[in-house]
Scaffold this motif. Structure first.
Motif, PDB file in Angstrom:
ATOM      1  N   PHE A   1       2.058   6.813  -6.817  1.00 54.90           N
ATOM      2  CA  PHE A   1       1.026   7.645  -7.431  1.00 54.90           C
ATOM      3  C   PHE A   1       1.045   9.087  -6.906  1.00 54.90           C
ATOM      4  O   PHE A   1       0.665  10.008  -7.628  1.00 54.90           O
ATOM      5  N   MET A   2       1.465   9.268  -5.668  1.00 53.43           N
ATOM      6  CA  MET A   2       1.489  10.606  -5.083  1.00 53.43           C
ATOM      7  C   MET A   2       2.866  11.249  -5.142  1.00 53.43           C
ATOM      8  O   MET A   2       3.007  12.422  -4.808  1.00 53.43           O
TER       9      MET A   2
ATOM     10  N   VAL B   1       0.840  -1.213   0.000  1.00 58.41           N
ATOM     11  CA  VAL B   1       0.000   0.000   0.000  1.00 58.41           C
ATOM     12  C   VAL B   1       0.868   1.254   0.000  1.00 58.41           C
ATOM     13  O   VAL B   1       0.612   2.212  -0.752  1.00 58.41           O
ATOM     14  N   LEU B   2       1.914   1.268   0.817  1.00 52.75           N
ATOM     15  CA  LEU B   2       2.794   2.431   0.879  1.00 52.75           C
ATOM     16  C   LEU B   2       3.579   2.610  -0.424  1.00 52.75           C
ATOM     17  O   LEU B   2       3.785   3.742  -0.878  1.00 52.75           O
TER      18      LEU B   2
ATOM     19  N   LEU C   1       2.581   1.794  -3.431  1.00 52.03           N
ATOM     20  CA  LEU C   1       1.650   2.350  -4.421  1.00 52.03           C
ATOM     21  C   LEU C   1       1.323   3.809  -4.097  1.00 52.03           C
ATOM     22  O   LEU C   1       1.182   4.633  -5.004  1.00 52.03           O
ATOM     23  N   PHE C   2       1.202   4.134  -2.807  1.00 51.35           N
ATOM     24  CA  PHE C   2       0.909   5.512  -2.412  1.00 51.35           C
ATOM     25  C   PHE C   2       2.006   6.456  -2.880  1.00 51.35           C
ATOM     26  O   PHE C   2       1.733   7.491  -3.500  1.00 51.35           O
ATOM     27  N   PHE C   3       3.263   6.105  -2.583  1.00 57.10           N
ATOM     28  CA  PHE C   3       4.363   6.992  -2.960  1.00 57.10           C
ATOM     29  C   PHE C   3       4.589   6.998  -4.470  1.00 57.10           C
ATOM     30  O   PHE C   3       5.091   7.988  -5.011  1.00 57.10           O
TER      31      PHE C   3
ATOM     32  N   ILE D   1      11.622   4.732  -0.405  1.00 53.42           N
ATOM     33  CA  ILE D   1      10.634   5.759  -0.754  1.00 53.42           C
ATOM     34  C   ILE D   1      11.194   6.706  -1.811  1.00 53.42           C
ATOM     35  O   ILE D   1      10.507   7.074  -2.769  1.00 53.42           O
TER      36      ILE D   1
END
Length: 205
Positions: free
Chosen positions: A59-60, A52-53, A55-57, A123
């Motif tokens: 896309f964001m 999840v993290l 994919l978050f970083f 990240i």
């Protein structure tokens, strides 16, 4: 059409940054006081948080970089420096690491997901990948590389108990140092890329 050579190479880079062989002893130390079934369940939960993290970083990441005013050159340089520091620690580990014993209630995202599995260097690499993905094909290739790196990390960590017992302490240390050496090469290349991008940005500025 997707370039699978690029996908595999990119996944390999991220796999080295995630460093499951180096993290496996620490993860096993954190979970060793728990029953085997509960240990597997917690590890799978934490690996889902990792995905999840990631994919978050991804896309964001581009939006965050723009909002913070961070250029691609700066991201390469900072990511390369962090990778280098982590890699040196892998090649020359400290002799005594503290014994970690955290209760089940304390094992929620921290410290297994962050910072053990996905830390600042990972990240940075993910955000850098996102920054350079402009077309749909490039985004699909990056997502495929993220999935491959995560899958390989998940499999290795789930089997880490058996693998560590087979390798032994010396074998695990040798593998960690080998990956650290490869990571140093990648870190130096990232720094060189960052310098090149920065010089190009200055010349066009």
């Amino acid at each position: 059409m997707l370039d699978w050579n690029h996908i595999i190479a990119s996944a390999g880079t991220l796999f080295l940054v995630l460093d499951p062989p180096g993290n496996a002893p620490l993860v096993q130390s954190l979970l060793q006081h728990l029953p085997p079934e509960q240990r597997r369940r917690i590890l799978l939960r934490e690996l889902c948080f990792v995905l999840v993290l990631m994919l978050f970083f991804f896309f964001m990441g581009k939006g965050l970089l723009g909002w913070l005013g961070i250029s691609a050159g700066s991201l390469n340089l900072s990511g390369g420096i962090m990778l280098f520091i982590i890699a040196v620690g892998m090649v020359f580990p400290t002799r005594n690491s503290p014994h970690l014993n955290i209760s089940n209630s304390g094992l929620f995202i921290v410290p297994v997901t962050v910072p053990l599995i996905i830390g600042p260097a990972a990240i940075s690499v993910i955000m850098m990948k996102a920054a350079f993905c402009t077309t749909l094909t490039q985004k699909l290739e990056c997502l495929a590389s993220l999935a491959l790196a995560w899958g390989a990390t998940a499999v290795l960590l789930c089997l880490s108990g058996k693998i560590l017992s087979l390798l032994g302490e010396k074998g695990t240390l040798a593998l960690t140092r080998l990956m650290g050496t490869l990571l140093i090469l990648l870190a130096v290349q990232m720094v060189l890329n960052g310098i090149t991008v920065y010089i190009t940005e200055l010349s066009h500025g």
